[in-house]
Design an enzyme around this catalytic site. Structure first.
Site, PDB file in Angstrom:
ATOM      1  CE  LYS A 137     -51.819 -26.191 -25.813  1.00  0.00           C
ATOM      2  NZ  LYS A 137     -52.266 -25.799 -27.015  1.00  0.00           N
TER       3      LYS A 137
ATOM      4  CG  ASP B 237     -55.928 -24.254 -27.499  1.00  0.00           C
ATOM      5  OD1 ASP B 237     -55.899 -23.190 -27.620  1.00  0.00           O
ATOM      6  OD2 ASP B 237     -55.214 -25.094 -27.384  1.00  0.00           O
TER       7      ASP B 237
HETATM    8  P1  NAP Z   1     -47.934 -29.736 -31.180  1.00  0.00           P
HETATM    9  O1  NAP Z   1     -48.562 -30.478 -30.113  1.00  0.00           O
HETATM   10  O2  NAP Z   1     -46.390 -29.812 -31.342  1.00  0.00           O
HETATM   11  O3  NAP Z   1     -48.618 -30.500 -32.698  1.00  0.00           O
HETATM   12  C1  NAP Z   1     -48.196 -30.221 -33.937  1.00  0.00           C
HETATM   13  C2  NAP Z   1     -47.993 -31.501 -34.784  1.00  0.00           C
HETATM   14  O4  NAP Z   1     -47.879 -31.219 -36.075  1.00  0.00           O
HETATM   15  C3  NAP Z   1     -47.347 -32.532 -34.224  1.00  0.00           C
HETATM   16  O5  NAP Z   1     -47.774 -33.822 -33.865  1.00  0.00           O
HETATM   17  C4  NAP Z   1     -46.083 -32.437 -35.031  1.00  0.00           C
HETATM   18  O6  NAP Z   1     -45.325 -33.832 -35.318  1.00  0.00           O
HETATM   19  C5  NAP Z   1     -47.132 -32.315 -36.449  1.00  0.00           C
HETATM   20  N1  NAP Z   1     -46.237 -31.925 -37.715  1.00  0.00           N
HETATM   21  C6  NAP Z   1     -45.052 -30.941 -37.331  1.00  0.00           C
HETATM   22  N2  NAP Z   1     -44.535 -30.958 -38.811  1.00  0.00           N
HETATM   23  C7  NAP Z   1     -45.402 -31.537 -39.559  1.00  0.00           C
HETATM   24  C8  NAP Z   1     -45.421 -31.647 -40.965  1.00  0.00           C
HETATM   25  N3  NAP Z   1     -44.491 -30.955 -41.782  1.00  0.00           N
HETATM   26  N4  NAP Z   1     -46.475 -32.573 -41.625  1.00  0.00           N
HETATM   27  C9  NAP Z   1     -47.393 -32.996 -40.737  1.00  0.00           C
HETATM   28  N5  NAP Z   1     -47.387 -33.031 -39.338  1.00  0.00           N
HETATM   29  C10 NAP Z   1     -46.420 -32.241 -38.826  1.00  0.00           C
HETATM   30  O7  NAP Z   1     -48.379 -28.151 -31.384  1.00  0.00           O
HETATM   31  P2  NAP Z   1     -49.684 -27.689 -31.152  1.00  0.00           P
HETATM   32  O8  NAP Z   1     -49.681 -27.092 -29.645  1.00  0.00           O
HETATM   33  O9  NAP Z   1     -50.835 -28.595 -31.310  1.00  0.00           O
HETATM   34  O10 NAP Z   1     -49.804 -26.446 -32.176  1.00  0.00           O
HETATM   35  C11 NAP Z   1     -49.894 -26.603 -33.363  1.00  0.00           C
HETATM   36  C12 NAP Z   1     -49.684 -25.210 -34.056  1.00  0.00           C
HETATM   37  O11 NAP Z   1     -51.105 -24.485 -33.815  1.00  0.00           O
HETATM   38  C13 NAP Z   1     -48.663 -24.132 -33.858  1.00  0.00           C
HETATM   39  O12 NAP Z   1     -48.465 -23.635 -34.923  1.00  0.00           O
HETATM   40  C14 NAP Z   1     -49.424 -23.453 -32.710  1.00  0.00           C
HETATM   41  O13 NAP Z   1     -48.821 -22.061 -32.750  1.00  0.00           O
HETATM   42  C15 NAP Z   1     -50.788 -23.311 -33.410  1.00  0.00           C
HETATM   43  N6  NAP Z   1     -51.792 -22.793 -32.304  1.00  0.00           N
HETATM   44  C16 NAP Z   1     -52.533 -21.836 -32.382  1.00  0.00           C
HETATM   45  C17 NAP Z   1     -53.355 -21.560 -31.442  1.00  0.00           C
HETATM   46  C18 NAP Z   1     -54.260 -20.057 -31.535  1.00  0.00           C
HETATM   47  O14 NAP Z   1     -54.772 -19.929 -30.599  1.00  0.00           O
HETATM   48  N7  NAP Z   1     -54.272 -19.760 -32.834  1.00  0.00           N
HETATM   49  C19 NAP Z   1     -53.585 -22.213 -30.137  1.00  0.00           C
HETATM   50  C20 NAP Z   1     -52.807 -23.520 -30.195  1.00  0.00           C
HETATM   51  C21 NAP Z   1     -51.784 -23.724 -30.895  1.00  0.00           C
HETATM   52  P3  NAP Z   1     -44.122 -33.687 -34.557  1.00  0.00           P
HETATM   53  O15 NAP Z   1     -44.506 -33.774 -32.728  1.00  0.00           O
HETATM   54  O16 NAP Z   1     -43.531 -35.201 -34.645  1.00  0.00           O
HETATM   55  O17 NAP Z   1     -43.035 -32.635 -34.758  1.00  0.00           O
END
Ligand code: NAP
Length: 285
Positions: free
Chosen positions: A71, A107
């Protein structure tokens, strides 16, 4: 579905691509309304991203959704960015314009629409947001741009939350932005005192995942939003519901971000009810 010389290709790039609901959501609509489009998932390794975007140009692919881990990186291969993609710093939708490939972020608008459709009033409220990745950034900017008074940010990597905090403060100097480390013992009070809790981490997707925050901080009168849509009810949402909080999972955000992408690619209004029905049947089935 008949594929012929005029079929327009849209799709998704990510790595790993895993299980995605976007192909079934879009292809059902394309079929139902006899739109000569097909939606395909493409697993693209990070080292192949430049080639994939070059391929998109060469093959005349009409549009792409972009997911983890591309992204942010994809921005440098595009010809222009929407104001929101620029502000959020992440692209989840690419479409063609006369000026070439343009990156947008649906998003954030999808997240916001899921709140407005529910009648959630953000004005003057305080939100606790955990997870400062692509989705967390999109949500934080939308909250700050739409009346939230105070945002408290946390991430496993505090530096990531700090970077988001700095970007938010630069864009919205009048908002109150605070970053808290996960091991700070004031975090429970911060969560308890918030009107809204948003989980933008992947914690809760796997069956053996625990809760991303202490459930004792959740209470009646609070709105708890988990961006995860599979499972439909994460441990966080279950704990919140059991304590009387209002809850929402990520299905509606998925729906609205997909609908916005559909409109950018086809130029037609997205049939929201049908897209919702497909998502419900697929997830609940
Ligand atoms: P991402 O870029 O990997 O961001 C997730 C963040 O959370 C990362 O900074 C990660 O750190 C951190 N993290 C992981 N475990 C954690 C914990 N235990 N405590 C605190 N922070 C933690 O992922 P993303 O694209 O933003 O997506 C995040 C979530 O949103 C996913 O579950 C995804 O499926 C969901 N999502 C949903 C939609 C929808 O349309 N509903 C759209 C987009 C995303 P690290 O990188 O160090 O692990």
């Amino acid at each position: 579905m008949e594929i012929n010389a005029h079929t327009k290709i849209v799709g998704l790039i990510g790595y790993p691509i895993g299980h995605t609901l976007s192909p079934v959501m879009h292809n059902t609509v394309f079929n139902k309304f006899k739109l000569n489009f097909v939606y395909l998932p493409f697993e693209v390794r990070p080292e192949e991203l430049a080639g994939a975007i070059k391929g998109m140009r060469g093959l005349g692919i009409v549009g792409l959704n972009v997911t983890i881990p591309h992204k942010e990186e994809v921005k440098k291969y595009l010809d222009s960015l929407s104001g929101e993609a620029e502000m959020i710093g992440a692209v989840n939708c690419i479409y063609r314009t006369d000026g070439g490939l343009r990156g947008d972020n649906t998003d954030g608008r999808g997240f916001l629409r899921s709140l407005t459709e529910r009648g959630i009033d953000l004005e003057g409220k305080c939100a606790f947001l955990i997870g400062a990745g692509g989705a967390g950034r999109a949500c934080a900017f939308m909250l700050a741009a739409n009346g939230i008074h105070r945002i408290i940010l946390a991430d496993k990597v505090t530096a990531k939350a700090n970077a988001l905090g700095e970007d938010l403060t630069a864009e919205f100097p009048l908002s109150s932005i605070r970053v808290i480390s996960l091991d700070d013992n004031r975090i429970k009070d911060c969560i308890r005192g918030s009107d809204m809790v948003v989980n933008a981490t992947p914690v809760g997707m796997r069956p053996d995942d625990g809760l991303v925050i202490d459930p004792d901080c959740l209470h009646n009168g609070m709105f708890v939003y988990d961006l995860i849509y599979n499972p439909i009810e994460t441990p966080l949402l279950r704990a919140a519901r059991e304590r009387g909080a209002e809850t929402l999972n990520g299905m509606e955000m998925l729906l609205y971000q997909g609908a916005l992408s559909f409109e950018l690619w086809t130029g037609k209004r997205a049939p929201i009810e049908i897209m919702w029905q497909v998502l419900e049947e697929t997830l609940k089935g």
